[in-house]
Design an enzyme around this catalytic site. Sequence first.
Site: not given
Length: 756
Positions: A355, A368, A371, A480, A483, A545, A614
């Site tokens: 990831q 994190r 992006w 991912d 929403e 999550d 994960h």
Amino acid sequence: MGKSQKRGRAGRLVRQVAIAALAVIVLLTIGGAGWQASLPHDHLEVVSPGALDVDAEVTGSWTVGALTVVADDARVRIQEAGRTVWSSSPGRAFIMATTGETTWEEHRGYFWPDVEIGTQFENQSVETIRRDGEALRITGRLSAGDPGRDGRSVRYRLRIIPRGEGGAIAELSADAVDSIAWVTGRGAGSAVHGLGAQFTSFDLGGDLIPLVVREQGVGRGEQPLSLLADLTNRSAAGSEYSTYAARASFVTEDLRGFRLDPDQPASHAFAVADLRADDRVTVQSWAPSMRIELTSGATPLDLITEQSAGVERPEIAGWTSAGVIVGLQGGSEQVRRKLDTLLTAGARIAGVWLQDWTGQRTTSFGQRLWWTWQLDQQRYPDWNQLVAELAARDLAVTTYVNPFLVDADAKNDDTIRNLWAEARGAGYLVTDSSGQPYLLDQGGYEASLVDLSDPQARSWFADVIAEEVLTDGVEGFMADFGEGLPFDAALAHGPAELRHNEWPRLWAETVETACHRAGKPDCVTWFRSGALGQQEHASLYWAGDQLTSWGKEDGLASALSAMLSAGVSGWPLVHSDVGGYTSIDAVVKDYTRSPELLQRWSELEAFGVLMRTHEGNRPAQNTQVYESPDIAEAFAAMTRVYAALAPYRRHVIAEAVETGVPALRHGWLVAPKSAAATVDSQFFLGADVLVAPVLSEGADTVEVTFPPGTWIHLLTGVEYRGQATRTVDAPLGTPAAFVRADSSWADPLRDAMFAR
């Protein structure tokens, strides 16, 4: 112990005491009710059905195609092939409407509705019933207040149309209203299942459930974490009904199904499902119209099959059943080292999930990603070589992407494109009311959403994914988010309030297009957010999550609940992160993944549709599958169980893709008239394998409720008679899993387990 370690522990103890004391002081100062009122929360109002008045001149029955519509002075019902497809509740209105509005509070993907109803039109008259071509048209009035007095009223229209795949379509609308509601009658106490990935229980009866996709929350009621999350991060705990995948779709125990038509814009409006009455379900949508698909079945499996008819789902690449997809990160050398540890332990690995291919950043929440959706060449300087090495080992490479973009200037990497700037220049970003890119707080940085309502923006981003993410050797990715569209955003097409719940489908369409443009139509992608109609573009989901805990609110047990409810809501292939994802140091309690929790989660997913690990948001603080030889060997044993099930799993997945029947099945689907139909703590993989996972810390036995027949323990060979609840030994490494003795799969599965 060194002095610095002692000081560290002492300092931590001081912090624990201080924060605990602060929490107590806050609660004592403002009071429990005051504390709750000071935080954003769902404020829901729904209309309740009033009286139904059917004009005596229109009572009777009508045949429309294969349907028979019957109206008497107490109710209206639709029948097909001798079964009730739908019925109103005796004496009660089945269509209502209101004026009013819903406003929203938002924070980092959490959305809290505040519903205010003005006039309620809760009483219904049926004045005309007549044929309208191949449909039946029903009209009348909805009135407010006492039905015996003159008052405000509005006209409504209902068309009942045969559904080509079986069942009926109900099209309803009303004049000059803001919301409309439909009531499905059910037998008294008949259970209700579905409504997306719900984390409470399989039977949702008695609940009032907002249907909005949003962050699921951290803790969701598990204490003390939820209290502290709410106090320190503005209601970040979420609620028991917070979910990434809400869906206006349900089935009832008396074999009736309801689903809004995903191709109608109004179907994606915010809605509330009211299941508090034991004889009906009310769905109130904040739009002036509905188009509903109503279905029935002779058995629960028939019902799910009929409700899912007509949907063409993408297939899943067969390699995913050959072994685990192991989540690794940290750069090329760390990936190689961790992978070698697992392979040395005998793990069956089908792929790796990298990831952090796009770069990693550290925030207060943990590790994190950047992006920017391009390779971080400092982290993976030999990316092509690494991918080639993995391919030589017959290991697929998967990565990560989501529909957000960040301004790449902050990364200080002159080797990459600034996709955020490109999208801003082309007008491809979601904007705020002033027309500027909508910058959304991500907890330490800001990001903007690509405007997926714009076909040109979707096409551009699909090209980005095809060119930058799906490079040579990359076979898929976690897709991912999905929403987080704000309700006050400005979009190229359509109002945000009608596109928010649709956003996951638009995201899935974009991903599907990217896979085809990259020449990889069988690209493996998995989503956490879900929408009506999304299953035509994506087959594989995960349950969100979860907290690295055992809790039924947000831990291991909650993942099973979400997978089972999602399965009867239109997402037949759902899995969860092995070991959970969210790790939080709440000071008074540090939520981290223990070796035991990791093992039990591995045992559950060994019998799932996809086994994927994960590292979590705080990798260094949590037990990892490669952490030590003992842990690696225990995990490897479960990957061999997973691989041994591959032929059977592929059979079950193929059935799920073809029919929509979930791969992971609640007992109600497999043995609806047995005691197993009421047990939420066990599941079936397909029709022939029963699994009772250990969901409690420290337990080494588990209660198993067997359906009729004889069941053989897959790992020990012990036989158990059905129609009984037994206590079965389940020490670590020996999950309680059984095959039906009279199944054609019994001998092949037992042989595969013996040879693993």
